[in-house]
Design a protein around this motif. Structure first.
Motif, PDB file in Angstrom:
ATOM      1  N   MET A   1      -4.559 -78.557  24.420  1.00 58.47           N
ATOM      2  CA  MET A   1      -3.509 -79.568  24.134  1.00 58.47           C
ATOM      3  C   MET A   1      -3.755 -80.162  22.738  1.00 58.47           C
ATOM      4  O   MET A   1      -2.530 -80.597  22.245  1.00 58.47           O
ATOM      5  N   ALA A   2      -4.620 -80.437  22.291  1.00 59.29           N
ATOM      6  CA  ALA A   2      -4.785 -80.937  20.955  1.00 59.29           C
ATOM      7  C   ALA A   2      -4.199 -80.062  20.050  1.00 59.29           C
ATOM      8  O   ALA A   2      -3.606 -80.504  19.004  1.00 59.29           O
ATOM      9  N   ARG A   3      -4.534 -78.825  20.113  1.00 57.38           N
ATOM     10  CA  ARG A   3      -3.894 -77.838  19.293  1.00 57.38           C
ATOM     11  C   ARG A   3      -2.367 -77.847  19.261  1.00 57.38           C
ATOM     12  O   ARG A   3      -1.831 -77.723  18.263  1.00 57.38           O
ATOM     13  N   LEU A   4      -1.920 -77.755  20.614  1.00 63.30           N
ATOM     14  CA  LEU A   4      -0.484 -77.840  20.537  1.00 63.30           C
ATOM     15  C   LEU A   4       0.235 -79.208  19.913  1.00 63.30           C
ATOM     16  O   LEU A   4       1.197 -79.036  19.061  1.00 63.30           O
ATOM     17  N   VAL A   5      -0.242 -80.358  20.103  1.00 60.77           N
ATOM     18  CA  VAL A   5       0.088 -81.476  19.554  1.00 60.77           C
ATOM     19  C   VAL A   5       0.070 -81.461  18.105  1.00 60.77           C
ATOM     20  O   VAL A   5       0.832 -81.784  17.284  1.00 60.77           O
ATOM     21  N   THR A   6      -1.183 -80.916  17.652  1.00 61.22           N
ATOM     22  CA  THR A   6      -1.372 -80.910  16.073  1.00 61.22           C
ATOM     23  C   THR A   6      -0.265 -79.979  15.449  1.00 61.22           C
ATOM     24  O   THR A   6       0.314 -80.293  14.387  1.00 61.22           O
ATOM     25  N   GLY A   7      -0.048 -78.732  16.300  1.00 65.53           N
ATOM     26  CA  GLY A   7       0.890 -77.995  15.406  1.00 65.53           C
ATOM     27  C   GLY A   7       2.376 -78.671  15.515  1.00 65.53           C
ATOM     28  O   GLY A   7       3.128 -78.441  14.775  1.00 65.53           O
ATOM     29  N   LEU A   8       2.867 -79.059  16.812  1.00 61.92           N
ATOM     30  CA  LEU A   8       3.919 -79.621  16.873  1.00 61.92           C
ATOM     31  C   LEU A   8       4.345 -80.886  15.926  1.00 61.92           C
ATOM     32  O   LEU A   8       5.454 -81.173  15.426  1.00 61.92           O
ATOM     33  N   LEU A   9       3.142 -81.707  15.767  1.00 60.61           N
ATOM     34  CA  LEU A   9       3.504 -82.867  14.698  1.00 60.61           C
ATOM     35  C   LEU A   9       3.353 -82.137  13.142  1.00 60.61           C
ATOM     36  O   LEU A   9       4.219 -82.796  12.455  1.00 60.61           O
ATOM     37  N   ALA A  10       2.701 -81.416  12.879  1.00 61.43           N
ATOM     38  CA  ALA A  10       2.627 -80.623  11.687  1.00 61.43           C
ATOM     39  C   ALA A  10       4.166 -80.029  11.563  1.00 61.43           C
ATOM     40  O   ALA A  10       4.889 -80.337  10.395  1.00 61.43           O
ATOM     41  N   ARG A  11       4.652 -79.341  12.429  1.00 63.45           N
ATOM     42  CA  ARG A  11       6.107 -78.877  12.048  1.00 63.45           C
ATOM     43  C   ARG A  11       7.109 -79.831  12.027  1.00 63.45           C
ATOM     44  O   ARG A  11       7.906 -79.776  11.366  1.00 63.45           O
ATOM     45  N   ALA A  12       7.047 -80.903  12.924  1.00 63.34           N
ATOM     46  CA  ALA A  12       8.113 -82.072  12.921  1.00 63.34           C
ATOM     47  C   ALA A  12       7.936 -82.681  11.474  1.00 63.34           C
ATOM     48  O   ALA A  12       8.922 -83.078  10.798  1.00 63.34           O
ATOM     49  N   ARG A  13       6.707 -83.028  11.051  1.00 63.85           N
ATOM     50  CA  ARG A  13       6.605 -83.854   9.671  1.00 63.85           C
ATOM     51  C   ARG A  13       7.176 -82.891   8.601  1.00 63.85           C
ATOM     52  O   ARG A  13       7.510 -83.311   7.482  1.00 63.85           O
ATOM     53  N   MET A  14       6.766 -81.586   8.489  1.00 62.77           N
ATOM     54  CA  MET A  14       7.207 -80.873   7.386  1.00 62.77           C
ATOM     55  C   MET A  14       8.680 -80.408   7.302  1.00 62.77           C
ATOM     56  O   MET A  14       9.447 -80.767   6.421  1.00 62.77           O
ATOM     57  N   GLN A  15       9.190 -80.535   8.741  1.00 62.69           N
ATOM     58  CA  GLN A  15      10.735 -80.099   8.760  1.00 62.69           C
ATOM     59  C   GLN A  15      11.486 -81.484   8.274  1.00 62.69           C
ATOM     60  O   GLN A  15      12.654 -81.257   7.665  1.00 62.69           O
ATOM     61  N   SER A  16      10.817 -82.538   8.677  1.00 63.37           N
ATOM     62  CA  SER A  16      11.632 -83.948   8.219  1.00 63.37           C
ATOM     63  C   SER A  16      11.458 -84.026   6.739  1.00 63.37           C
ATOM     64  O   SER A  16      12.035 -84.992   6.181  1.00 63.37           O
TER      65      SER A  16
END
Length: 434
Positions: free
Chosen positions: A265-280
């Motif tokens: 779950m930590a890896r999933l959240v990390t990946g999702l947050l990283a993608r969201a921050r970079m896409q924005s």
């Protein structure tokens, strides 16, 4: 851009229409006021020009009129005067004391009021002059065709003759009314086009200004949807683990499973947050020279599965260690999951020349998913595809590379992550196996 009608998107769309309406109303009001002012100024100027023209003719002809020694009115100077030959109508009224007014000369009579009105205006002019020579008066009247006209009148008195003469000159109340009407039409049509252009521009510009907000809303909702989709299963499993009452000899195994789920779950959240921050645009991928082979070995070691074998050749790339670790880990999990049909079959990791390839010995690529295996939500024989492979493709694109999934010879699947190699290459020691 968002295509669904979420409350936030609906509010943005309403704001777009309200902005367009507000700009349209403001523009229309400004155009209306400016058009009214322009038309009024033009009308006043044309009225003044007509009044001045009538007074000029009446005053000029009054100074030209004479009488001879026999007390006979000489109208030749009036008739031959250029002022009496233009577009301005002329009437010469004559009256002796005690008599009624008589018209001694007329020019363009149809553009002047009727005889009764002419006589009345002459009387008013005589009374208002109060014996003052050339005391002009101005009157608003209607000619015999019903058109509004301005009539200027000038009296003429003589000290040696008791006859009174009044020169009346009439012209349209507005000079060149056709041009004024043309101006009004031009202001109306031009103002309407300007309002339409302002409304269209406001609509387009407000849409462009909201495009980024709509994109961020999409990314926000996608993040929430991905997080909910990916975390639902491990959270449910973790809840079952915590609600179960393991036997004393199963406690360590249960805790290990709980830690594995928490790490996932930590890896999933990390990946999702990283993608969201970079896409924005809030963050950019880190660019660090790293050994892709060592990174893959480290991820494989952390996975702690005896089925994983690694063949790694030195490979140096420029990338973000955290994102690349996430992508490799997701590829490993995908291989372990789909290779689970044969618990004895290995999951082979091969690293060379900027490529990380992971082969499993599972059922192979689902034909339904073969066209878009990295799309989030793609459905196959095992259900709906999660965010794991989609993150792999995104990490590859963020680093200028790509990702692929192909059927392997002899059965199974080969998932490959390819990255551009860095200019600096490492020495090539013998490949290692684990």
């Amino acid at each position: 851009m968002s295509t669904h009608r979420s409350p936030a998107v609906a509010r943005l769309k309403r704001a777009r229409w309200l902005t367009t309406a507000l700009v349209t109303v403001i523009t229309a009001t400004a155009v209306l006021v400016l058009g009214f002012v322009a038309a009024t100024i033009d009308a006043d100027a044309r009225h003044t020009r007509a009044d001045d023209r009538a007074e000029q003719v009446a005053g000029g002809l009054a100074r030209a009129i004479q009488h001879d020694d026999k007390q006979t009115l000489d109208l030749s100077t009036v008739i031959d005067d250029e002022l009496a030959k233009g577009t301005t109508a002329v009437v010469v009224e004559v009256r002796k004391p005690g008599d009624t007014w008589k018209q001694a000369h007329t020019y363009q009579r149809s553009f002047m009021p009727d005889d009764t009105t002419i006589a009345t205006l002459a009387t008013q002019t005589e009374d208002q002059a109060d014996g003052i020579l050339y005391a002009s008066s101005r009157h608003a009247a209607t000619d015999i065709t019903g058109r509004s006209v301005t009539v200027a009148s000038t009296p003429v008195f003589w000290s040696d003759w008791d006859t009174i003469v009044v020169i009346l000159a009439g012209t349209e109340a507005m000079a060149d009314p056709g041009k004024h009407r043309m101006l009004v039409w031009e202001l109306t049509i031009g103002g309407g086009l300007l309002v339409l252009a302002a409304a269209a521009s406001a609509f387009v510009l407000s849409g462009r200004s909201q495009r980024q907000a709509l994109r961020m809303l999409d990314e926000h909702e996608q993040f929430l949807g991905d997080a909910a989709h990916e975390l639902r299963t491990p959270l449910t499993t973790l809840k079952l683990l915590t609600e179960s009452r393991p036997k004393p000899d199963e406690v360590q195994q249960t805790l290990a499973e709980a830690r594995r789920l928490a790490d996932r779950m930590a890896r999933l959240v990390t990946g999702l947050l990283a993608r969201a921050r970079m896409q924005s645009g809030i963050a950019e991928p880190e660019r660090t020279l790293l050994r892709l082979d060592q990174l893959a070995e480290s991820v494989a070691e952390e996975a702690g599965d005896s089925r994983i074998t690694v063949t790694a050749h030195p490979s140096v790339v420029l990338g973000d260690p955290q994102l690349l670790s996430l992508a490799i880990r997701n590829m490993l999990e995908n291989g372990l999951t789909h290779g689970a049909v044969n618990r004895a079959a290995p999951v082979e990791v091969h690293v060379a020349e900027g490529r990380v390839s992971i082969r499993d010995h599972g059922p192979g690529v689902d034909p339904v998913m073969s066209a878009s295996p990295f799309n989030r939500g793609a459905a196959g024989r095992t259900g709906r595809n999660g965010i794991g492979l989609a993150l792999v493709a995104w990490v590859a694109q963020a680093h200028g590379g790509n990702a692929s999934i192909e059927p392997a010879a002899g059965g199974g699947t080969i998932a490959t992550l390819w990255l551009p190699q860095a200019d600096i290459t490492a020495s090539a020691p013998a490949p290692s196996r684990h």
